[in-house]
Design a protein around this motif. Structure first.
Motif, short mmCIF file in Angstrom:
data_model
loop_
_atom_site.label_atom_id
_atom_site.label_comp_id
_atom_site.label_asym_id
_atom_site.label_seq_id
_atom_site.Cartn_x
_atom_site.Cartn_y
_atom_site.Cartn_z
N GLY A 180 0.81 -1.22 0.00
CA GLY A 180 0.00 0.00 0.00
C GLY A 180 0.84 1.27 0.00
O GLY A 180 0.31 2.36 0.17
N PHE A 181 2.13 1.13 -0.22
CA PHE A 181 3.04 2.29 -0.23
C PHE A 181 3.35 2.70 -1.66
O PHE A 181 3.69 1.85 -2.50
CB PHE A 181 4.37 1.93 0.46
CG PHE A 181 4.40 2.25 1.93
CD1 PHE A 181 3.25 2.24 2.68
CD2 PHE A 181 5.59 2.54 2.56
CE1 PHE A 181 3.27 2.52 4.05
CE2 PHE A 181 5.65 2.82 3.91
CZ PHE A 181 4.49 2.81 4.67
N ILE A 182 3.32 4.02 -1.92
CA ILE A 182 3.76 4.51 -3.22
C ILE A 182 5.19 5.04 -3.13
O ILE A 182 5.68 5.71 -4.04
CB ILE A 182 2.80 5.58 -3.78
CG1 ILE A 182 2.76 6.83 -2.90
CG2 ILE A 182 1.40 5.00 -3.93
CD1 ILE A 182 2.00 7.98 -3.54
N SER A 183 5.85 4.74 -2.03
CA SER A 183 7.27 5.05 -1.87
C SER A 183 7.95 3.79 -1.34
O SER A 183 7.35 2.72 -1.28
CB SER A 183 7.47 6.23 -0.91
OG SER A 183 6.96 5.92 0.38
N THR A 184 9.19 3.92 -0.93
CA THR A 184 9.95 2.76 -0.51
C THR A 184 9.45 2.16 0.81
O THR A 184 8.95 2.88 1.68
CB THR A 184 11.45 3.12 -0.35
OG1 THR A 184 12.18 1.95 0.03
CG2 THR A 184 11.64 4.19 0.72
N GLN A 185 9.58 0.84 0.92
CA GLN A 185 9.29 0.16 2.17
C GLN A 185 10.58 -0.15 2.94
O GLN A 185 10.53 -0.79 3.99
CB GLN A 185 8.53 -1.13 1.90
CG GLN A 185 7.15 -0.93 1.28
CD GLN A 185 6.43 -2.24 1.07
OE1 GLN A 185 6.27 -3.05 1.98
NE2 GLN A 185 5.97 -2.47 -0.15
N SER A 186 11.71 0.29 2.42
CA SER A 186 12.99 0.02 3.07
C SER A 186 13.19 0.95 4.26
O SER A 186 12.76 2.11 4.25
CB SER A 186 14.13 0.23 2.07
OG SER A 186 14.01 -0.67 0.99
N PRO A 187 13.88 0.49 5.30
CA PRO A 187 14.07 1.30 6.50
C PRO A 187 15.14 2.36 6.31
O PRO A 187 15.88 2.35 5.33
CB PRO A 187 14.52 0.27 7.54
CG PRO A 187 15.25 -0.76 6.73
CD PRO A 187 14.50 -0.85 5.43
N LYS A 188 15.21 3.28 7.23
CA LYS A 188 16.34 4.20 7.37
C LYS A 188 17.01 3.87 8.70
O LYS A 188 16.37 3.37 9.64
CB LYS A 188 15.86 5.65 7.35
CG LYS A 188 15.52 6.16 5.95
CD LYS A 188 16.73 6.10 5.04
CE LYS A 188 16.47 6.63 3.64
NZ LYS A 188 16.45 8.11 3.59
N ASN A 189 18.30 4.17 8.79
CA ASN A 189 19.08 3.72 9.94
C ASN A 189 19.72 4.85 10.73
O ASN A 189 20.17 5.84 10.15
CB ASN A 189 20.18 2.77 9.46
CG ASN A 189 19.61 1.53 8.79
OD1 ASN A 189 18.88 0.77 9.41
ND2 ASN A 189 19.95 1.34 7.53
N ILE A 190 19.73 4.66 12.04
CA ILE A 190 20.57 5.46 12.92
C ILE A 190 21.71 4.54 13.33
O ILE A 190 21.48 3.49 13.93
CB ILE A 190 19.80 5.94 14.17
CG1 ILE A 190 18.54 6.70 13.78
CG2 ILE A 190 20.68 6.81 15.05
CD1 ILE A 190 17.73 7.19 14.97
#
Length: 318
Positions: A180-190
């Motif tokens: 249901g995402f029109i952008s990435t489903q990948s995470p961002k990291n700290i």
């Protein structure tokens, strides 16, 4: 993760929230108002350092956003002099290079690689969350939540969901849009700093080309992505994203979402694209209720204008 690598965290790690220092690094190409909102959000969150790399050099913007905790890097010819030409070929490579350069010289405890349209959403003050993280974890992966087209604060975001829920919430396109995402489903990291041989990429921490898999998650710590916060933004960026951005085919791999959008444009033009954005991104009362019923709704007050005023004063031309 298959093919990944486990890294040991060099100790000791900082577990005192009052002493812990964290920051962000970003490569930006956006108007002054948007960059000011982005920087002010993280300053207000308590970032010790906000590193802004101006992909389109702009001395006036740097001067206007002068702040003790902000570092502005002009990515001009002098900045790139002596560096491999390949690094400049795409914005993805420039982003990863800039973030990795800062990571390797940073004296902070944690550094996050964040885009100008992304906002970290936390269940409480972030320093205690970082201080309490698993001491053996090299990084914290933040799952994305996608900003809906909302008329001001509070902002609404959606999580990914199962196919049955997607078909109900998005009756036309839910069957065809993963998560249901029109952008990435990948995470961002700290990421914890001090790891040798690490590359701080856009969605992964890598060690000599292999993904570092010794990360962790913190419940409620997510990355709010304003990929299509309104129709104008979505429409303005669509061709670039199809050609060079998140909707492009990569290394011979077909991008299903990009393929769907191209088909919509070819068959129905702009009206079809707008219908797609309306169904997938507009925060109608009915859609908010459905997202909430499936535990896919996140609501947060960003208060961006007040934060800009607090850290940078009134932004001219707003």
């Amino acid at each position: 993760m298959a093919g990944g690598v486990a890294l040991a965290v060099p100790g000791p790690v900082q577990t005192d929230p009052d002493k812990l220092r964290w920051g962000i690094v970003s490569t930006v190409k956006a108007p002054l108002e948007q960059v000011a909102r982005f920087a002010a959000f993280y300053l207000d969150m308590g970032a010790h350092r906000v590193h802004l790399h101006l992909d389109l050099p702009d001395p006036a913007l740097a001067e206007r956003l002068s702040h003790p905790r902000v570092r502005v890097h002009q990515c001009n010819d002098a900045y790139w002099a002596g560096k491999p030409e390949k690094l400049r070929e795409s914005h993805q490579l420039r982003q990863a290079f800039n973030a990795t350069r800062i990571y390797r010289i940073s004296t902070l405890d944690w550094l996050a690689h964040i885009d100008v349209d992304e906002f970290v959403l936390a269940p409480g003050p972030i320093k205690p969350l970082l201080a309490a993280a698993d001491p053996s974890a090299t990084h914290i992966a933040m799952a994305p939540v996608e900003m809906l087209d909302t008329a001001g604060d509070p902002h609404h975001f959606k999580r990914t969901g199962p196919k049955a829920a997607l078909r109900q919430i998005y009756p036309t396109y839910g069957e065809h849009v993963a998560g249901g995402f029109i952008s990435t489903q990948s995470p961002k990291n700290i990421a914890r700093t001090g790891l040798d041989g690490v590359r701080l990429g856009i969605h992964a921490l890598r060690h000599h080309g292999k993904v570092v898999n010794t990360g962790t998650h913190v419940p409620g710590l997510e990355i709010g992505h304003a990929h299509a916060p309104d129709w104008e933004t979505f429409h303005r960026h669509i061709m670039y994203r199809l050609d060079k951005g998140s909707y492009r085919n990569r290394k011979g791999r077909f991008n299903p979402l990009g393929g769907l959008i191209k088909t919509l444009l070819e068959d129905g033009g702009i009206p079809a694209l707008r219908h797609f954005h309306t169904e997938m991104s507009v925060a109608s009362p009915e859609r908010l209720d459905l997202l909430d019923a499936h535990d896919m709704l996140v609501t947060a007050t960003l208060d961006l204008d007040a934060k800009v005023a607090r850290h940078f004063g009134d932004i001219e031309g707003k």
